[in-house]
Design a protein around this motif. Structure first.
Motif, PDB file in Angstrom:
ATOM      1  N   GLY A 196     -16.367 -73.841 -12.442  1.00  7.48           N
ATOM      2  CA  GLY A 196     -16.666 -75.262 -12.493  1.00  7.48           C
ATOM      3  C   GLY A 196     -17.742 -75.583 -13.510  1.00  7.48           C
ATOM      4  O   GLY A 196     -18.475 -76.570 -13.377  1.00  7.48           O
ATOM      5  N   LYS A 197     -17.849 -74.758 -14.569  1.00  9.42           N
ATOM      6  CA  LYS A 197     -18.876 -74.905 -15.595  1.00  9.42           C
ATOM      7  C   LYS A 197     -18.239 -74.999 -16.980  1.00  9.42           C
ATOM      8  O   LYS A 197     -17.105 -74.574 -17.193  1.00  9.42           O
ATOM      9  N   SER A 198     -19.029 -75.526 -17.933  1.00  5.52           N
ATOM     10  CA  SER A 198     -18.557 -75.643 -19.310  1.00  5.52           C
ATOM     11  C   SER A 198     -19.038 -74.458 -20.140  1.00  5.52           C
ATOM     12  O   SER A 198     -20.246 -74.236 -20.271  1.00  5.52           O
TER      13      SER A 198
ATOM     14  N   GLU B 263     -12.879 -72.092 -22.472  1.00  6.70           N
ATOM     15  CA  GLU B 263     -13.408 -73.289 -21.823  1.00  6.70           C
ATOM     16  C   GLU B 263     -12.699 -73.508 -20.484  1.00  6.70           C
ATOM     17  O   GLU B 263     -13.345 -73.781 -19.458  1.00  6.70           O
ATOM     18  N   LYS B 264     -11.387 -73.389 -20.481  1.00  4.82           N
ATOM     19  CA  LYS B 264     -10.617 -73.608 -19.260  1.00  4.82           C
ATOM     20  C   LYS B 264     -10.903 -72.511 -18.229  1.00  4.82           C
ATOM     21  O   LYS B 264     -10.924 -72.776 -17.022  1.00  4.82           O
TER      22      LYS B 264
ATOM     23  N   CYS C  55     -13.775 -70.818 -17.707  1.00  2.00           N
ATOM     24  CA  CYS C  55     -15.065 -71.062 -17.043  1.00  2.00           C
ATOM     25  C   CYS C  55     -15.010 -72.299 -16.166  1.00  2.00           C
ATOM     26  O   CYS C  55     -15.631 -72.337 -15.098  1.00  2.00           O
ATOM     27  N   ASN C  56     -14.261 -73.292 -16.593  1.00  2.00           N
ATOM     28  CA  ASN C  56     -14.133 -74.499 -15.796  1.00  2.00           C
ATOM     29  C   ASN C  56     -13.370 -74.224 -14.504  1.00  2.00           C
ATOM     30  O   ASN C  56     -13.733 -74.723 -13.425  1.00  2.00           O
ATOM     31  N   TYR C  57     -12.318 -73.412 -14.588  1.00  2.00           N
ATOM     32  CA  TYR C  57     -11.490 -73.123 -13.414  1.00  2.00           C
ATOM     33  C   TYR C  57     -12.225 -72.240 -12.411  1.00  2.00           C
ATOM     34  O   TYR C  57     -12.286 -72.547 -11.220  1.00  2.00           O
TER      35      TYR C  57
END
Length: 275
Positions: A151-153, A143-144, A146-148
């Motif tokens: 910028g997606k979940s 999760e982290k 893809c977010n980093y």
């Protein structure tokens, strides 16, 4: 061209099912083993890949641009794989990475926690409590990641064309189920345009391979005549000169237009390659 991206919860499928699944759909399997070989071919040690693969980088990796080098290498490797036409990309936020580049079909594989625990415990020869800890850590790091980088979940079902519960639909049955959907997503690709995008990515990767350049917010464009325009932030005149010289030596580059801006870098909250 048929391109499939697969996000999967750890333990949602049993070990070794990736290759069987891809063979059933006549797709080349781009998995961790593939990345290890491609990174190695570029002279990058497996310890580097293991440090950054599918996880959010630490502070040091952000400051020294190692995280940027990992992402640019990952992007370069996967883009080059697109020349093989029919591929399946496992993990690494493949659906986010390819967004806007080619048409693809994306799926996410999930399973109840008890099934995931059994699979992970069996594959790793560990207890169920240890397997559960590994699963929760994996979910968090993906999760982290893809977010980093995007910028997606990773866990948001809206980011996929199809979410499959492998407790109800087996990996043996899944190829037949999604084959028509994958066929509908196929699209003829402008090979020259794709090759140009890959050449541009190779140039960007070559710059990130030199840590002391500390290139930030790159905006690089290469046209069909081999004319390359360099934009972005760089910390010094010496770094700028080396960047231009590096690009000039790349095969197929005939001219370099330097529009880099000298900026003394401060620690950024955003990844240096995102803008």
């Amino acid at each position: 061209m048929a391109v499939l991206t697969i996000a999967r919860e750890l333990g949602a499928i049993a070990g070794g099912e990736e290759l069987t699944f891809c063979n059933a759909l006549n797709l080349s399997c781009i998995s961790k083993a593939t990345l290890e070989k491609r990174f190695s071919d570029l002279g990058i040690e497996q310890t580097f890949l293991a440090r950054f693969d599918e996880c959010k980088p630490g502070l040091a990796g952000c400051i020294n641009n190692s995280a940027g080098y990992y992402w640019e290498t990952l992007r370069t490797v996967i883009m080059q794989e697109l020349l093989n036409d029919n591929i399946a990309i496992f993990g690494r936020g493949g659906n986010f990475l390819l967004d806007g580049l080619v048409k693809f079909f994306s799926i996410r594989l999930i399973a109840p926690e008890d099934i995931r625990i059994r699979h992970v415990a069996a594959v790793n020869s560990i207890s169920e409590s240890e397997a559960l800890k590994l699963i929760r850590q994996s979910d968090s790091t993906r999760e982290k990641f893809c977010n980093y980088y995007y910028g997606k979940s990773w866990s948001d079902p809206h980011n996929y064309d199809l979410v499959v519960n492998t407790a109800n639909i087996s990996m043996d049955d899944l190829p037949q189920m999604i084959a028509p959907m994958l066929a509908n997503a196929e699209r003829e690709v402008d090979r020259k345009q794709l090759e140009l995008l890959i050449k541009t990515q190779i140039i960007k990767h070559a710059l990130f391979a030199i840590p002391e350049l500390q290139l930030r917010y790159p905006d690089i464009f290469c046209d069909a005549d081999g004319r390359v325009t360099l934009r972005g932030n760089i910390p010094s005149t010496a770094a700028m000169k080396r960047a231009v010289e590096t690009v000039r030596k790349i095969d197929g580059v005939n001219e370099v237009v330097n529009e880099l801006v000298i900026v003394h870098h401060d620690l950024q909250h955003m990844p240096p390659f995102m803008h």
